[in-house]
Write a protein that holds these residues in place. Structure first.
Motif, PDB file in Angstrom:
ATOM      1  N   TYR A   1       0.836  -1.199   0.000  1.00 57.25           N
ATOM      2  CA  TYR A   1       0.000   0.000   0.000  1.00 57.25           C
ATOM      3  C   TYR A   1       0.872   1.252   0.000  1.00 57.25           C
ATOM      4  O   TYR A   1       1.994   1.254   0.518  1.00 57.25           O
ATOM      5  N   HIS A   2       0.351   2.322  -0.589  1.00 55.39           N
ATOM      6  CA  HIS A   2       0.933   3.654  -0.499  1.00 55.39           C
ATOM      7  C   HIS A   2      -0.085   4.545   0.202  1.00 55.39           C
ATOM      8  O   HIS A   2      -1.267   4.554  -0.161  1.00 55.39           O
ATOM      9  N   VAL A   3       0.361   5.264   1.209  1.00 52.91           N
ATOM     10  CA  VAL A   3      -0.499   6.185   1.940  1.00 52.91           C
ATOM     11  C   VAL A   3      -0.022   7.603   1.645  1.00 52.91           C
ATOM     12  O   VAL A   3       1.147   7.938   1.885  1.00 52.91           O
ATOM     13  N   PHE A   4      -0.911   8.441   1.105  1.00 50.95           N
ATOM     14  CA  PHE A   4      -0.573   9.805   0.729  1.00 50.95           C
ATOM     15  C   PHE A   4      -1.239  10.791   1.677  1.00 50.95           C
ATOM     16  O   PHE A   4      -2.380  10.582   2.105  1.00 50.95           O
ATOM     17  N   VAL A   5      -0.506  11.863   1.987  1.00 44.91           N
ATOM     18  CA  VAL A   5      -1.066  12.996   2.729  1.00 44.91           C
ATOM     19  C   VAL A   5      -0.970  14.200   1.792  1.00 44.91           C
ATOM     20  O   VAL A   5       0.009  14.964   1.843  1.00 44.91           O
ATOM     21  N   PRO A   6      -1.936  14.403   0.889  1.00 42.23           N
ATOM     22  CA  PRO A   6      -1.797  15.395  -0.182  1.00 42.23           C
ATOM     23  C   PRO A   6      -1.584  16.818   0.314  1.00 42.23           C
ATOM     24  O   PRO A   6      -0.963  17.630  -0.385  1.00 42.23           O
ATOM     25  N   SER A   7      -2.084  17.139   1.508  1.00 45.17           N
ATOM     26  CA  SER A   7      -2.009  18.514   1.993  1.00 45.17           C
ATOM     27  C   SER A   7      -0.715  18.835   2.722  1.00 45.17           C
ATOM     28  O   SER A   7      -0.480  19.981   3.097  1.00 45.17           O
ATOM     29  N   ARG A   8       0.159  17.839   2.924  1.00 41.93           N
ATOM     30  CA  ARG A   8       1.369  18.042   3.743  1.00 41.93           C
ATOM     31  C   ARG A   8       2.621  17.988   2.864  1.00 41.93           C
ATOM     32  O   ARG A   8       2.928  16.959   2.252  1.00 41.93           O
ATOM     33  N   VAL A   9       3.342  19.109   2.774  1.00 39.72           N
ATOM     34  CA  VAL A   9       4.611  19.165   2.050  1.00 39.72           C
ATOM     35  C   VAL A   9       5.741  19.083   3.069  1.00 39.72           C
ATOM     36  O   VAL A   9       5.750  19.814   4.066  1.00 39.72           O
ATOM     37  N   VAL A  10       6.698  18.176   2.836  1.00 44.37           N
ATOM     38  CA  VAL A  10       7.767  17.915   3.801  1.00 44.37           C
ATOM     39  C   VAL A  10       9.106  17.850   3.083  1.00 44.37           C
ATOM     40  O   VAL A  10       9.164  17.837   1.851  1.00 44.37           O
ATOM     41  N   ASP A  11      10.178  17.793   3.881  1.00 41.53           N
ATOM     42  CA  ASP A  11      11.488  17.451   3.332  1.00 41.53           C
ATOM     43  C   ASP A  11      11.856  16.048   3.829  1.00 41.53           C
ATOM     44  O   ASP A  11      11.096  15.420   4.575  1.00 41.53           O
ATOM     45  N   SER A  12      13.006  15.546   3.431  1.00 37.00           N
ATOM     46  CA  SER A  12      13.377  14.164   3.750  1.00 37.00           C
ATOM     47  C   SER A  12      13.471  13.926   5.252  1.00 37.00           C
ATOM     48  O   SER A  12      13.011  12.885   5.762  1.00 37.00           O
ATOM     49  N   SER A  13      14.053  14.872   5.989  1.00 36.74           N
ATOM     50  CA  SER A  13      14.219  14.670   7.434  1.00 36.74           C
ATOM     51  C   SER A  13      12.872  14.679   8.144  1.00 36.74           C
ATOM     52  O   SER A  13      12.637  13.877   9.063  1.00 36.74           O
ATOM     53  N   GLU A  14      11.960  15.551   7.722  1.00 39.77           N
ATOM     54  CA  GLU A  14      10.641  15.595   8.364  1.00 39.77           C
ATOM     55  C   GLU A  14       9.843  14.332   8.055  1.00 39.77           C
ATOM     56  O   GLU A  14       9.156  13.786   8.918  1.00 39.77           O
ATOM     57  N   ALA A  15       9.936  13.835   6.818  1.00 38.91           N
ATOM     58  CA  ALA A  15       9.237  12.598   6.462  1.00 38.91           C
ATOM     59  C   ALA A  15       9.756  11.427   7.293  1.00 38.91           C
ATOM     60  O   ALA A  15       8.973  10.599   7.789  1.00 38.91           O
ATOM     61  N   SER A  16      11.079  11.350   7.479  1.00 43.65           N
ATOM     62  CA  SER A  16      11.663  10.274   8.288  1.00 43.65           C
ATOM     63  C   SER A  16      11.211  10.384   9.740  1.00 43.65           C
ATOM     64  O   SER A  16      10.933   9.373  10.396  1.00 43.65           O
ATOM     65  N   ARG A  17      11.148  11.627  10.242  1.00 45.26           N
ATOM     66  CA  ARG A  17      10.708  11.834  11.632  1.00 45.26           C
ATOM     67  C   ARG A  17       9.253  11.386  11.808  1.00 45.26           C
ATOM     68  O   ARG A  17       8.925  10.686  12.781  1.00 45.26           O
ATOM     69  N   LEU A  18       8.381  11.736  10.881  1.00 45.72           N
ATOM     70  CA  LEU A  18       6.974  11.342  10.981  1.00 45.72           C
ATOM     71  C   LEU A  18       6.820   9.822  10.855  1.00 45.72           C
ATOM     72  O   LEU A  18       5.954   9.229  11.501  1.00 45.72           O
ATOM     73  N   ARG A  19       7.672   9.219  10.030  1.00 46.43           N
ATOM     74  CA  ARG A  19       7.638   7.751   9.933  1.00 46.43           C
ATOM     75  C   ARG A  19       7.959   7.119  11.274  1.00 46.43           C
ATOM     76  O   ARG A  19       7.272   6.189  11.723  1.00 46.43           O
ATOM     77  N   ARG A  20       9.026   7.624  11.948  1.00 49.05           N
ATOM     78  CA  ARG A  20       9.410   7.077  13.256  1.00 49.05           C
ATOM     79  C   ARG A  20       8.296   7.294  14.283  1.00 49.05           C
ATOM     80  O   ARG A  20       7.978   6.388  15.072  1.00 49.05           O
ATOM     81  N   GLN A  21       7.677   8.453  14.273  1.00 50.44           N
ATOM     82  CA  GLN A  21       6.621   8.746  15.237  1.00 50.44           C
ATOM     83  C   GLN A  21       5.397   7.852  15.009  1.00 50.44           C
ATOM     84  O   GLN A  21       4.743   7.426  15.970  1.00 50.44           O
ATOM     85  N   TRP A  22       5.100   7.573  13.739  1.00 46.98           N
ATOM     86  CA  TRP A  22       3.956   6.697  13.452  1.00 46.98           C
ATOM     87  C   TRP A  22       4.233   5.281  13.966  1.00 46.98           C
ATOM     88  O   TRP A  22       3.350   4.634  14.536  1.00 46.98           O
ATOM     89  N   ILE A  23       5.466   4.816  13.775  1.00 47.72           N
ATOM     90  CA  ILE A  23       5.830   3.482  14.267  1.00 47.72           C
ATOM     91  C   ILE A  23       5.799   3.444  15.798  1.00 47.72           C
ATOM     92  O   ILE A  23       5.359   2.447  16.401  1.00 47.72           O
ATOM     93  N   GLU A  24       6.233   4.522  16.435  1.00 45.99           N
ATOM     94  CA  GLU A  24       6.185   4.573  17.904  1.00 45.99           C
ATOM     95  C   GLU A  24       4.748   4.530  18.407  1.00 45.99           C
ATOM     96  O   GLU A  24       4.453   3.889  19.420  1.00 45.99           O
ATOM     97  N   ALA A  25       3.849   5.177  17.677  1.00 45.32           N
ATOM     98  CA  ALA A  25       2.432   5.177  18.069  1.00 45.32           C
ATOM     99  C   ALA A  25       1.772   3.834  17.778  1.00 45.32           C
ATOM    100  O   ALA A  25       0.873   3.391  18.503  1.00 45.32           O
TER     101      ALA A  25
END
Length: 554
Positions: free
Chosen positions: A467-491
């Motif tokens: 699956y691919h999950v898109f957040v169309p309204s959120r523009v990020v850079d590589s470091s922010e995307a990695s941070r959100l990935r880690r936070q989602w896994i922690e949750a």
């Protein structure tokens, strides 16, 4: 045998087609008898088929049998269908032990009590989910999907009230659909037959899991005897090109009413001459290819029956056409200049042959030539890559709408990945090997972290769901995307090892509608569809999606 229970999409289900099962073993006790089976595919499905059971024993009890392997496995030819359950919980899927435990949980337990069920089949798991909803119980799955230790936990919450009537005993109707036309009538304009292969400029590329008939494989290898290949399809679909390939590869005799018609001018005489040449080829024992439109099954019944009577193996290859727009495109490239009304009449009379091998016609790609004409191929900045190794190309924002329009007309034929700058792209997550049920349970946590509506695309094709999950309204850079990935896994710890972090290093994601391809260049398929979107609640499916929803470009 159940191949898939409650699939995420009915698109492309091969209703009405034949599928071979290899009988691997047999099991029985004093109440039920069954066989263990395996599908004849590159990635086989395993299961069992109940043969008989006592009147007081449910067929589902065969799930508990121990199967003894056969010394000499045998093969069954079966028809693939879809079972639609109407009316509520299908009790026939639940064993007496499961029903007993359900009664104990709802009639004798106190609020807060739980019951764990293990070793369930997919159909039993789904029936239990329905039963929990009907009884007002909370339900969740624990453990990795496809694991023997995966559990379904039902809980009477602290606010739960005992139902007055218990589990409904309402009649449940199960309808089995094996006719692709009835399937399409019930589910709408959904392809009801499986696609077996795709014609290329020089050969057919078979879809993953397809078992190519042995005689056809031998013919393409130049060593077949006593095989008749019957081609059918609309003018311009590529029959003659494939016939020429088979004649060259397998030294087969080629017969066609078209060739005779151009010389005689009378269609009846042309077909008579075609049949005469066919009989000569069969009498000599040579492989033979029949290249006619063969709109109705009666049009080629003569060839199949005569070949079979002489001990020939018969293979029917059908070139598919999914729309009148595609039909017109085929007509325009036909060398016979068939008028539009004639082709339209053929479309109206077309008959399905569920035993045929269905092949998508070869239509030369228009996207890459267009990119070349526009000077976008190999030009920086690089916005796309034809996987796995190129070429790169750049589509400026002003041309993006036309690019998407051209790409969509060739849906599922390309291997294109979107590339972005690490400094700015739309937030996305690449999720592999996680069942849809677990992914949906994790979406509320992601929405709280990322904000905005979530759009999910994906496929449940083997070897694992993706699956691919898109957040169309959120523009990020590589470091922010990695941070959100880690936070989602922690949750949601269950996501660990399922969300790929590598695409954020140099932001890259397969373009929606593209086919997956390995690093070695092997076509894997797995074209995504829109599974649904999550905002305040989950909404399954979507027909009004926009490219902005499923693209990582800003």
């Amino acid at each position: 045998m159940t191949l898939a229970w409650k699939p995420a999409s009915v698109s492309g289900l091969a209703v009405g087609s034949t599928i071979k099962l290899s009988v691997q073993g047999v099991g029985h006790d004093d109440g039920v008898q069954a066989i263990s089976v395996q599908t004849a595919e590159l990635v086989p499905h395993s299961g069992h088929v109940t043969i008989s059971h006592r009147a007081d024993v449910a067929a589902v009890e065969s799930s508990n049998l121990q199967f003894q392997p056969l010394d000499d496995p045998l093969t069954l030819e079966c028809v693939l269908g879809v079972a639609v359950v109407l009316g509520g919980v299908d009790r026939s899927q639940l064993s007496e032990d499961i029903l007993r435990r359900l009664r104990l949980l709802t009639e004798e337990s106190q609020p807060g009590a739980s019951e764990r069920f293990e070793g369930l089949t997919d159909s039993q798991r789904y029936a239990l989910h329905l039963a929990a909803d009907e009884l007002g119980l909370e339900h969740r799955s624990e453990g990795r999907k496809d694991s023997d230790r995966r559990k379904l936990v039902l809980t009477a919450s602290k606010r739960w009230k005992k139902p007055t009537e218990g589990l409904s005993a309402a009649d449940v109707e199960k309808v089995i659909i094996k006719d692709p036309r009835k399937f399409a009538a019930l589910f709408g304009s959904v392809p009801g037959l499986r696609l077996h292969g795709r014609a290329g400029p020089r050969s057919i590329t078979w879809e993953p899991g397809i078992e190519v008939p042995a005689k056809l494989a031998q013919l393409t290898a130049g060593r077949a005897e006593r095989v008749a290949v019957i081609l059918r399809g609309f003018p311009g679909s590529g029959k003659s090109s494939l016939a020429a390939q088979l004649r060259q590869q397998g030294q087969a005799c080629l017969v066609s009413a078209d060739d005779s018609f151009m010389g005689m001018g009378n269609i009846q005489e042309a077909h008579a001459e075609c049949r005469r040449k066919f009989l000569e080829a069969v009498a000599s024992g040579l492989p033979v290819v029949v290249d006619n439109t063969n709109i109705r099954k009666a049009d080629y019944a003569f060839y199949s029956s005569k070949a079979e009577s002489e001990g020939y193996s018969v293979v029917v290859i059908e070139f598919v056409c999914n729309s009148t727009a595609e039909l017109e495109r085929l007509r325009q490239r036909s060398r016979h200049s068939v008028p539009g009304d004639k082709v339209g009449a053929m479309w109206a009379r077309w008959e399905l042959d569920t035993a045929a091998l269905r092949v998508e016609p070869y239509l030369p790609q228009e996207v890459l030539p267009w990119l070349r004409e526009q000077g976008m191929l190999g030009r920086p900045p690089k916005t796309h890559l034809v996987m796995p190794s190129g070429p790169f190309f750049s589509v400026p924002a002003r041309a993006r709408a036309e690019f998407f329009e051209r790409f969509q007309s060739e849906w599922g034929r390309h291997h294109i990945s979107e590339l972005c700058r690490p400094q700015a792209f739309k937030l996305f997550f690449d999720v592999d090997g996680l069942c849809l049920e677990q992914l949906l349970a994790a979406l509320p946590a992601l929405r709280q972290l990322a904000g905005g509506r979530l759009v999910v695309t994906g496929t449940s094709e083997p070897p694992a769901p993706g699956y691919h999950v898109f957040v169309p309204s959120r523009v990020v850079d590589s470091s922010e995307a990695s941070r959100l990935r880690r936070q989602w896994i922690e949750a949601v710890p269950a996501l660990d090892r399922h969300i790929d972090g590598q695409p954020y290093v140099n932001p890259q994601l397969r373009l929606f509608g593209s086919r997956k391809i390995s690093k070695e260049g092997a076509d894997i398929g797995r074209v995504h569809s829109v599974v649904g979107c999550f905002d305040a609640a989950w909404q399954e499916g979507a027909s009004d999606w926009q490219w902005d929803d499923v693209s990582i470009h800003i």
